[in-house]
Design a protein around this motif. Structure first.
Motif, mmCIF file in Angstrom:
data_model
loop_
_atom_site.group_PDB
_atom_site.id
_atom_site.type_symbol
_atom_site.label_atom_id
_atom_site.label_comp_id
_atom_site.label_asym_id
_atom_site.label_seq_id
_atom_site.Cartn_x
_atom_site.Cartn_y
_atom_site.Cartn_z
ATOM 1 N N UNK A 199 17.628 58.488 14.193
ATOM 2 C CA UNK A 199 16.270 57.942 14.308
ATOM 3 C C UNK A 199 16.020 56.911 13.207
ATOM 4 N N UNK A 200 16.514 57.202 12.009
ATOM 5 C CA UNK A 200 16.342 56.261 10.899
ATOM 6 C C UNK A 200 17.016 54.926 11.207
ATOM 7 N N UNK A 201 18.195 54.974 11.815
ATOM 8 C CA UNK A 201 18.912 53.748 12.166
ATOM 9 C C UNK A 201 18.149 52.917 13.190
ATOM 10 N N UNK A 202 17.588 53.584 14.203
ATOM 11 C CA UNK A 202 16.803 52.875 15.222
ATOM 12 C C UNK A 202 15.549 52.279 14.593
ATOM 13 N N UNK A 203 14.944 53.017 13.665
ATOM 14 C CA UNK A 203 13.750 52.515 12.981
ATOM 15 C C UNK A 203 14.065 51.243 12.192
ATOM 16 N N UNK A 204 15.182 51.248 11.463
ATOM 17 C CA UNK A 204 15.574 50.056 10.690
ATOM 18 C C UNK A 204 15.792 48.862 11.616
ATOM 19 N N UNK A 206 14.380 48.104 14.327
ATOM 20 C CA UNK A 206 13.136 47.540 14.861
ATOM 21 C C UNK A 206 12.105 47.225 13.768
ATOM 22 N N UNK A 207 12.466 47.461 12.498
ATOM 23 C CA UNK A 207 11.475 47.275 11.439
ATOM 24 C C UNK A 207 10.314 48.236 11.592
ATOM 25 N N UNK A 208 10.628 49.447 12.034
ATOM 26 C CA UNK A 208 9.618 50.469 12.306
ATOM 27 C C UNK A 208 9.878 51.687 11.431
ATOM 28 N N UNK A 209 9.075 52.721 11.595
ATOM 29 C CA UNK A 209 9.285 53.976 10.880
ATOM 30 C C UNK A 209 9.874 55.003 11.848
ATOM 31 N N UNK A 210 10.517 56.048 11.330
ATOM 32 C CA UNK A 210 11.034 57.096 12.226
ATOM 33 C C UNK A 210 9.938 57.724 13.096
ATOM 34 N N UNK A 211 8.759 57.904 12.525
ATOM 35 C CA UNK A 211 7.654 58.470 13.306
ATOM 36 C C UNK A 211 7.276 57.575 14.476
ATOM 37 N N UNK A 212 7.275 56.267 14.254
ATOM 38 C CA UNK A 212 6.963 55.342 15.337
ATOM 39 C C UNK A 212 8.024 55.389 16.428
ATOM 40 N N UNK A 213 9.289 55.538 16.036
ATOM 41 C CA UNK A 213 10.365 55.651 17.023
ATOM 42 C C UNK A 213 10.170 56.908 17.876
ATOM 43 N N UNK A 214 9.843 58.022 17.220
ATOM 44 C CA UNK A 214 9.645 59.282 17.953
ATOM 45 C C UNK A 214 8.493 59.169 18.948
ATOM 46 N N UNK A 240 -0.800 54.286 15.574
ATOM 47 C CA UNK A 240 -1.361 53.336 16.537
ATOM 48 C C UNK A 240 -0.365 52.231 16.864
ATOM 49 N N UNK A 241 0.332 51.740 15.831
ATOM 50 C CA UNK A 241 1.272 50.638 16.027
ATOM 51 C C UNK A 241 2.463 51.051 16.888
ATOM 52 N N UNK A 242 2.727 52.352 16.987
ATOM 53 C CA UNK A 242 3.849 52.833 17.805
ATOM 54 C C UNK A 242 3.653 52.490 19.273
ATOM 55 N N UNK A 243 2.410 52.300 19.678
ATOM 56 C CA UNK A 243 2.115 51.967 21.073
ATOM 57 C C UNK A 243 2.817 50.671 21.487
ATOM 58 N N UNK A 244 2.979 49.744 20.529
ATOM 59 C CA UNK A 244 3.574 48.441 20.841
ATOM 60 C C UNK A 244 5.092 48.400 20.643
ATOM 61 N N UNK A 245 5.683 49.489 20.148
ATOM 62 C CA UNK A 245 7.133 49.511 19.907
ATOM 63 C C UNK A 245 7.871 49.799 21.210
ATOM 64 N N UNK A 246 8.761 48.901 21.590
ATOM 65 C CA UNK A 246 9.534 49.085 22.820
ATOM 66 C C UNK A 246 10.991 49.361 22.462
ATOM 67 N N UNK A 247 11.476 50.530 22.811
ATOM 68 C CA UNK A 247 12.874 50.890 22.576
ATOM 69 C C UNK A 247 13.742 50.335 23.696
ATOM 70 N N UNK A 248 14.967 49.924 23.355
ATOM 71 C CA UNK A 248 15.868 49.427 24.392
ATOM 72 C C UNK A 248 16.727 50.578 24.937
ATOM 73 N N UNK A 249 17.545 50.263 25.919
ATOM 74 C CA UNK A 249 18.336 51.301 26.587
ATOM 75 C C UNK A 249 19.318 51.966 25.624
ATOM 76 N N UNK A 250 19.883 51.184 24.714
ATOM 77 C CA UNK A 250 20.799 51.742 23.717
ATOM 78 C C UNK A 250 20.079 52.766 22.831
ATOM 79 N N UNK A 251 18.859 52.417 22.420
ATOM 80 C CA UNK A 251 18.063 53.348 21.606
ATOM 81 C C UNK A 251 17.809 54.642 22.365
ATOM 82 N N UNK A 252 17.393 54.502 23.616
ATOM 83 C CA UNK A 252 17.015 55.680 24.388
ATOM 84 C C UNK A 252 18.227 56.575 24.654
#
Length: 275
Positions: A199-204, A206-214, A240-252
């Motif tokens: 999760x930390x790797x995916x967060x980095x 996207x410039x996001x936090x692990x909580x936003x990824x979750x 709130x900002x997590x609403x705009x974070x879009x994960x790609x297929x690799x992330x999922x």
């Protein structure tokens, strides 16, 4: 920032809500007022939380039009009969200072639960306008099926523990079939997502936090909402900002490969989750 909304014939719920457990008193009121000020419009509370008065005070202080808010509360599991559930809902409304809630849930099933009687109470509360929609929480699939198939109350929502470390796909699929929203509590797994390297790797990335990824993982599922608790304005903004974070297929795919057997909430009153 616009929070997406789940819409069915039974309810219209913002997919990001504000969870209030275990905050109480002034801390809870202040946190809810802050969240509403930042743009949250979905607030989740419960009789058992002991904070309905604080939530009601925050809603009054915010002064927002009632139609702009989505308010959920829950009746505790020590009320297995319909008359008890109805009375508890009326008491919750007094504490919340509200003429109705948008969603009323049975908080946990108990072995004593008179399911048909409880469902009749939910149906009556909806017909009387005290709850715009009704549903259940912490019901395993078998009991949820029985509740739906009884045809007594139109259930709009199931609320359960749901996060990247716990497979709830059977419940998600069933809720989608029934056009019910599944609301995920403990969506960041009590902070465990902060310690996971994947999760930390995916967060980095996207410039996001692990909580936003979750949270983004949950929001990527049709008909799934989440109600993270956040006392500080900083964390409220982050969620709130997590609403705009879009994960790609690799992330999922990477998140799908994580172990899915870690239940964070399993009290002595819990049902048999496999039933």
């Amino acid at each position: 920032m616009t929070v997406p909304v789940f819409e069915s014939k039974l309810t219209r719920m913002p997919l990001l809500g504000f969870g209030t457990w275990p905050m109480r008193g002034a801390e809870c009121q202040q946190a809810v007022e802050s969240a509403l000020g930042l743009g949250y419009r979905h607030v989740d509370t419960a009789e058992m939380y002991g904070n309905e008065e604080a939530v009601g005070a925050a809603l009054a202080a915010a002064g927002l039009p009632r139609g702009d808010l989505y308010l959920t509360t829950k009746v505790w599991n020590d009320k297995p009969k319909g008359a008890q559930i109805h009375r508890a809902a009326e008491e919750s409304l007094k504490r919340l200072r509200q003429p109705y809630v948008d969603l009323l849930l049975i908080h946990w099933p108990s072995p004593e639960l008179d399911l048909p009687d409880a469902l009749r109470a939910l149906a009556a509360l909806r017909e009387e306008g005290l709850a715009r929609a009704v549903g259940v929480a912490n019901f395993p699939l078998g009991l949820l099926r029985r509740a739906v198939e009884a045809g007594i109350a139109p259930l709009a929502c199931l609320q359960v523990e749901h996060h990247v470390f716990l497979d709830q796909s059977r419940l998600v699929d069933y809720c989608q079939q029934q056009q019910m929203v599944l609301t995920s509590y403990t969506p960041v797994a009590k902070g465990e997502v902060l310690r996971d390297p994947t999760i930390a790797g995916i967060a980095r990335k996207h410039g996001a936090t692990p909580g936003q990824v979750a949270l983004a993982w949950l929001f990527g599922m049709p008909g799934v909402a989440a109600i993270p608790k956040a006392a500080s304005p900083e964390r409220q903004r982050e969620n709130l900002a997590a609403v705009d974070l879009k994960l790609d297929e690799e992330d999922r795919q990477a998140l799908a490969a994580l172990p899915k057997d870690r239940r964070m909430v399993n009290p002595s009153i819990a049902p048999d989750w496999e039933s």
